[in-house]
Every structure is written in structure tokens, then in C-alpha cells.
Write a protein that holds these residues in place. Structure first.
Motif, PDB file in Angstrom:
ATOM      1  N   THR A   8      51.799 -35.135   4.439  1.00  0.00           N
ATOM      2  CA  THR A   8      51.616 -34.052   3.459  1.00  0.00           C
ATOM      3  C   THR A   8      51.726 -32.689   4.131  1.00  0.00           C
ATOM      4  N   GLN A   9      51.234 -32.579   5.358  1.00  0.00           N
ATOM      5  CA  GLN A   9      51.358 -31.308   6.071  1.00  0.00           C
ATOM      6  C   GLN A   9      52.827 -30.985   6.329  1.00  0.00           C
ATOM      7  N   GLU A  12      54.429 -29.867   3.085  1.00  0.00           N
ATOM      8  CA  GLU A  12      54.056 -28.495   2.737  1.00  0.00           C
ATOM      9  C   GLU A  12      54.782 -27.473   3.611  1.00  0.00           C
ATOM     10  N   PRO A  18      59.985 -25.362  -3.876  1.00  0.00           N
ATOM     11  CA  PRO A  18      59.824 -26.593  -4.659  1.00  0.00           C
ATOM     12  C   PRO A  18      60.692 -26.633  -5.907  1.00  0.00           C
ATOM     13  N   TYR A  45      56.129 -33.660  -6.437  1.00  0.00           N
ATOM     14  CA  TYR A  45      55.642 -32.694  -5.456  1.00  0.00           C
ATOM     15  C   TYR A  45      54.322 -32.092  -5.933  1.00  0.00           C
ATOM     16  N   GLN A  46      54.298 -31.675  -7.188  1.00  0.00           N
ATOM     17  CA  GLN A  46      53.070 -31.096  -7.750  1.00  0.00           C
ATOM     18  C   GLN A  46      51.921 -32.103  -7.712  1.00  0.00           C
ATOM     19  N   LYS A  49      50.721 -32.579  -4.110  1.00  0.00           N
ATOM     20  CA  LYS A  49      49.931 -31.405  -3.707  1.00  0.00           C
ATOM     21  C   LYS A  49      48.538 -31.449  -4.334  1.00  0.00           C
ATOM     22  N   ALA A  50      48.437 -31.913  -5.586  1.00  0.00           N
ATOM     23  CA  ALA A  50      47.146 -31.972  -6.273  1.00  0.00           C
ATOM     24  C   ALA A  50      46.260 -33.089  -5.712  1.00  0.00           C
ATOM     25  N   LYS A  52      46.174 -34.234  -2.557  1.00  0.00           N
ATOM     26  CA  LYS A  52      45.723 -33.998  -1.189  1.00  0.00           C
ATOM     27  C   LYS A  52      44.289 -33.462  -1.115  1.00  0.00           C
ATOM     28  N   THR A 111      55.645 -39.180  -0.056  1.00  0.00           N
ATOM     29  CA  THR A 111      55.685 -37.847   0.545  1.00  0.00           C
ATOM     30  C   THR A 111      56.840 -37.737   1.532  1.00  0.00           C
ATOM     31  N   THR A 115      60.183 -35.323   1.182  1.00  0.00           N
ATOM     32  CA  THR A 115      60.546 -34.376   2.232  1.00  0.00           C
ATOM     33  C   THR A 115      61.977 -34.619   2.709  1.00  0.00           C
TER      34      THR A 115
END
Length: 134
Positions: A8-9, A12, A18, A45-46, A49-50, A52, A111, A115
Motif C-alpha cells: 500500500t505504501q 500511494e 489516480p 484504488y479508493q 486507500k480507505a 488501509k 494493491t 500499481t
């Protein structure tokens, strides 16, 4: 869990725009893109992100509970009756940890795939300098 946080890092850090993921649907290696797919990569993606912070918060709650439970003193007379209860708790915990591991593995795979796909989109938009752009 470390693989999930690392993935996830990385996502991001790499996914700077995005909105480029809108209308792009996930596809398996070697398969044609799915027409009428469920969600595009932007929605995924959203979602990722939510999720994490929820995972991070949940991990912090577990750590806090461990600290609090370590402060509790167990009465020796109730230890025998708790042995069977402990075995059930260990079995339930093992079951839930296995489920959590499966979920984190799935999230990590999604994830990493997102990416990779984002990087492919960027390569299509801006070809390397050694190739002519026409």
C-alpha cells in the motif's frame, strides 16, 4: 502484514494521478479485458486507500488489548475451569488469524496489481526517450 503495508505504501507513492485509473478495469494475466466489469481500478484504488487506516487502526486496537490483558491478574482457582475455554479461544483465534491472512494476501495482490497497471498506463502515455513518439 508487512507485505500488505509495503504494497500500500508503494501504491500511494507511485499512483500520483489516480484519475488515470478511471475506466480501466482489472484483467488477469493473459486474458482479454473484462467488458462490463464490476469496478474500475479507480474505485479499487479508493477502496484500498480507505481500507488501509482501518487495518492500521485494528492493529493498534489489538496491541492495546494485549497491553491491557497483560495487566490483568488471573486467579489460580479458576485456572482449571478456564483450560477448556482457553483451548476454544485458541482455536477461534487461529481460525480468525487464518481468515485475516487470506484477506491481507488478497488485498496485497490487488494493491500490487493496481500499481503495476498504473505503471503500464504511464508507460503508454509517455514512452521512453529511446523510442520515437510518432
Amino acid at each position: 502484514m508487512e507485505q500488505y503495508f509495503s504494497a500500500t505504501q508503494k501504491m500511494e507513492q507511485e499512483v500520483m494521478f489516480p484519475s488515470l485509473l478511471r475506466g480501466v478495469f482489472p484483467q488477469q494475466e493473459g486474458e482479454a479485458p473484462a467488458a462490463g466489469g464490476h469496478t474500475d481500478l479507480y474505485e479499487r484504488y479508493q477502496l484500498l486507500k480507505a481500507i488501509k487506516p482501518v487495518v492500521e487502526k485494528g492493529l493498534a486496537c489489538v496491541t492495546d488489548q494485549r497491553r491491557n490483558s497483560a495487566d490483568i491478574v488471573v486467579d489460580a482457582s479458576s485456572a482449571d475451569s478456564d483450560d477448556s475455554m482457553d483451548a476454544q479461544l485458541e482455536e477461534r483465534l487461529s481460525h480468525h488469524l487464518a481468515g485475516l491472512q487470506q484477506v491481507l494476501t488478497h488485498l496485497t495482490r490487488d494493491t500490487n496489481a493496481l500499481t503495476r497497471r498504473y505503471s503500464q498506463i504511464l508507460e503508454q502515455i509517455s514512452p521512453s526517450e529511446g523510442q520515437p513518439s510518432w
